[in-house]
Design a protein around this motif. Structure first.
Motif, PDB file in Angstrom:
ATOM      1  N   LEU A  34      53.811  79.141  49.436  1.00 37.28           N
ATOM      2  CA  LEU A  34      53.077  78.029  48.823  1.00 37.28           C
ATOM      3  C   LEU A  34      51.861  77.694  49.678  1.00 37.28           C
ATOM      4  O   LEU A  34      51.995  77.428  50.875  1.00 37.28           O
ATOM      5  N   GLY A  58      52.414  80.180  45.224  1.00 36.20           N
ATOM      6  CA  GLY A  58      52.125  78.883  44.632  1.00 36.20           C
ATOM      7  C   GLY A  58      50.848  78.354  45.239  1.00 36.20           C
ATOM      8  O   GLY A  58      50.592  78.565  46.423  1.00 36.20           O
ATOM      9  N   ALA A  60      48.490  74.705  45.284  1.00 37.51           N
ATOM     10  CA  ALA A  60      48.410  73.306  44.856  1.00 37.51           C
ATOM     11  C   ALA A  60      47.065  72.703  45.247  1.00 37.51           C
ATOM     12  O   ALA A  60      46.635  72.833  46.396  1.00 37.51           O
ATOM     13  N   ASN A 103      51.725  80.630  40.756  1.00 39.58           N
ATOM     14  CA  ASN A 103      52.105  79.345  40.167  1.00 39.58           C
ATOM     15  C   ASN A 103      51.074  78.297  40.567  1.00 39.58           C
ATOM     16  O   ASN A 103      51.029  77.891  41.724  1.00 39.58           O
ATOM     17  N   TYR A 105      49.585  74.546  40.779  1.00 43.49           N
ATOM     18  CA  TYR A 105      50.017  73.146  40.683  1.00 43.49           C
ATOM     19  C   TYR A 105      48.773  72.278  40.797  1.00 43.49           C
ATOM     20  O   TYR A 105      48.246  72.089  41.896  1.00 43.49           O
ATOM     21  N   ARG A 106      48.306  71.772  39.654  1.00 47.66           N
ATOM     22  CA  ARG A 106      47.090  70.969  39.705  1.00 47.66           C
ATOM     23  C   ARG A 106      47.474  69.523  39.981  1.00 47.66           C
ATOM     24  O   ARG A 106      47.590  68.690  39.072  1.00 47.66           O
ATOM     25  N   THR A 107      47.672  69.231  41.238  1.00 40.33           N
ATOM     26  CA  THR A 107      48.157  67.909  41.618  1.00 40.33           C
ATOM     27  C   THR A 107      47.790  67.614  43.066  1.00 40.33           C
ATOM     28  O   THR A 107      47.586  68.532  43.865  1.00 40.33           O
ATOM     29  N   VAL A 109      49.188  66.583  46.480  1.00 36.51           N
ATOM     30  CA  VAL A 109      50.501  66.643  47.095  1.00 36.51           C
ATOM     31  C   VAL A 109      50.754  65.289  47.765  1.00 36.51           C
ATOM     32  O   VAL A 109      49.917  64.786  48.509  1.00 36.51           O
ATOM     33  N   ASN A 113      56.195  64.164  45.494  1.00 39.13           N
ATOM     34  CA  ASN A 113      56.359  65.488  44.883  1.00 39.13           C
ATOM     35  C   ASN A 113      56.496  66.632  45.882  1.00 39.13           C
ATOM     36  O   ASN A 113      56.810  67.755  45.504  1.00 39.13           O
ATOM     37  N   LEU A 117      57.941  70.515  45.464  1.00 35.05           N
ATOM     38  CA  LEU A 117      56.983  71.628  45.504  1.00 35.05           C
ATOM     39  C   LEU A 117      57.408  72.709  46.489  1.00 35.05           C
ATOM     40  O   LEU A 117      57.349  73.902  46.184  1.00 35.05           O
TER      41      LEU A 117
END
Lengths: 274, 81
Positions: A34, A58, A60, A103, A105-107, A109, A113, A117
């Motif tokens: 990630l 991943g 993010a 993967n 992750y449009r967020t 951190v 969460n 994640l």
């Protein structure tokens, strides 16, 4: 499980290495990494990990690609302006290597969460650009027993360290304890950053992930590596674990991840924490 | 010396460096330690480099036979890690 002829050719320069070999390449294929942050550090890191054949990556990030990013964020290109960074990064990674599952992750951190994640991943890359995120990632990885690579860059300077749970080696909080006071350290938006610095340090993070996955060599645990590009000098500083560390020490006071009240330039400790 | 029992075989005459050595490594991976792999390889660069690369990795070369058709057969015993 067996590699196709195309894969053998694609990964031949890895397989030839005694420290990687067929076994190591299979470990990379089975690995999940990630990357938190699809910016300066995340760009080279994501490209090298995709090229290396890390099976699941991943990524993010909540931002979109901005013109001022392109001087150093080489996973994004001019036609990607305005696009979500995680989608732009996914497209570039899969263009480099279609074998890789990405993967996005449009967020942002955050404390609510981060544990979800990181749960599915074997190794975490801190490719963020602010202290609250760095402490959050450290705390979550320590609490969830996840190995991770920390890095930070500004102007012509960079630093790097690796944390692996269960070792007698420091976490990021052992070394830095708390975020610096407001405005003590400028952000790279204010201070500037030489583009290739992101390339050097983000690539080193990819190397640490690959070494962790394949078991090759020694990781940068128990040490902080600093790089001064103006002097062209690397320093590897040995750093002990701190028994009084608030998250990895003998009597930790941080038992779950928390957010520093944001704005990287306006930091306050949260309520309920000394 | 009695001929060793051969547990696997790989033909690398249809590929070029470095995929030659990669294919040998993949074939060795499928054997147990101590088992013997037979490798068919071309004269020239492969026969010069493959045995040397295997030795560098600690594998044991048992025999190299000239097949008389510009290919060779190499027998290599897999070492433990």
């Amino acid at each position: 499980m067996a590699f196709t002829n195309d894969q053998l050719e694609r990964y031949s320069r890895h397989i030839l290495l005694q420290e990687v070999g067929v076994k190591g390449q299979k470990k990379l294929q089975d690995a999940k990494v990630l990357i938190i942050g699809a910016g300066g550090l995340g760009s080279p890191c994501s490209l090298y990990l995709a090229a290396a054949g890390v099976g699941t990556i991943g990524i993010a990030d909540a931002d979109e690609v901005d013109l001022s990013n392109l001087q150093r964020q080489i996973v994004h290109t001019t036609p990607d302006l305005g696009k979500a960074k995680v989608l732009s990064a996914k497209e570039t990674m899969q263009a480099v290597n279609p074998d890789v599952r990405v993967n996005p992750y449009r967020t942002f951190v955050a404390a609510n969460n981060i544990l979800d994640l990181i749960a599915d991943y074997d190794f975490v890359i801190d490719a963020t650009d602010n202290f609250p995120a760095k402490f959050l990632i450290n705390d979550a990885c320590v609490l969830a027993a996840k190995p991770f690579s920390h890095a930070g860059i500004i102007r012509f300077q960079g630093q790097l360290m690796t944390y692996v749970p269960g070792q007698d080696a420091p976490c990021y909080r052992c070394v830095f304890q708390d975020p610096p006071p407001p405005d003590a350290v400028p952000t790279c938006r204010q201070a500037g950053i030489i583009g290739a610095m992101a390339g050097v340090i983000g690539s080193l993070q990819a190397l640490e992930a690959v070494k962790y996955i394949t078991g090759a060599g020694q990781l940068l645990t128990g040490h902080l590596l600093t790089y001064d590009a103006l002097k062209m000098a690397f320093r590897k500083i040995k750093i002990p674990r701190r028994k009084t560390c608030a998250v990895c020490g003998e009597h930790p006071s941080i038992l779950r991840p928390f957010d520093y009240e944001q704005a990287c330039c306006d930091l306050k400790p949260p309520e309920g924490r000394p | 010396m009695a001929n060793p029992v051969i547990s696997g075989a790989v033909d690398i005459t249809d590929v070029v460096c470095p995929v030659t050595f990669v294919k040998v490594k993949v074939a060795l991976e499928e054997l147990e330690d101590g088992q013997v792999l037979s490798v068919r390889l071309n004269d020239g660069e492969p026969v010069q480099n493959i045995p040397r690369s295997l030795k560098e990795e600690g594998q044991r070369i048992l025999k190299l036979t000239d097949n008389g058709d510009q290919t060779y057969t190499l027998l290599v015993r897999k070492a433990g890690d």
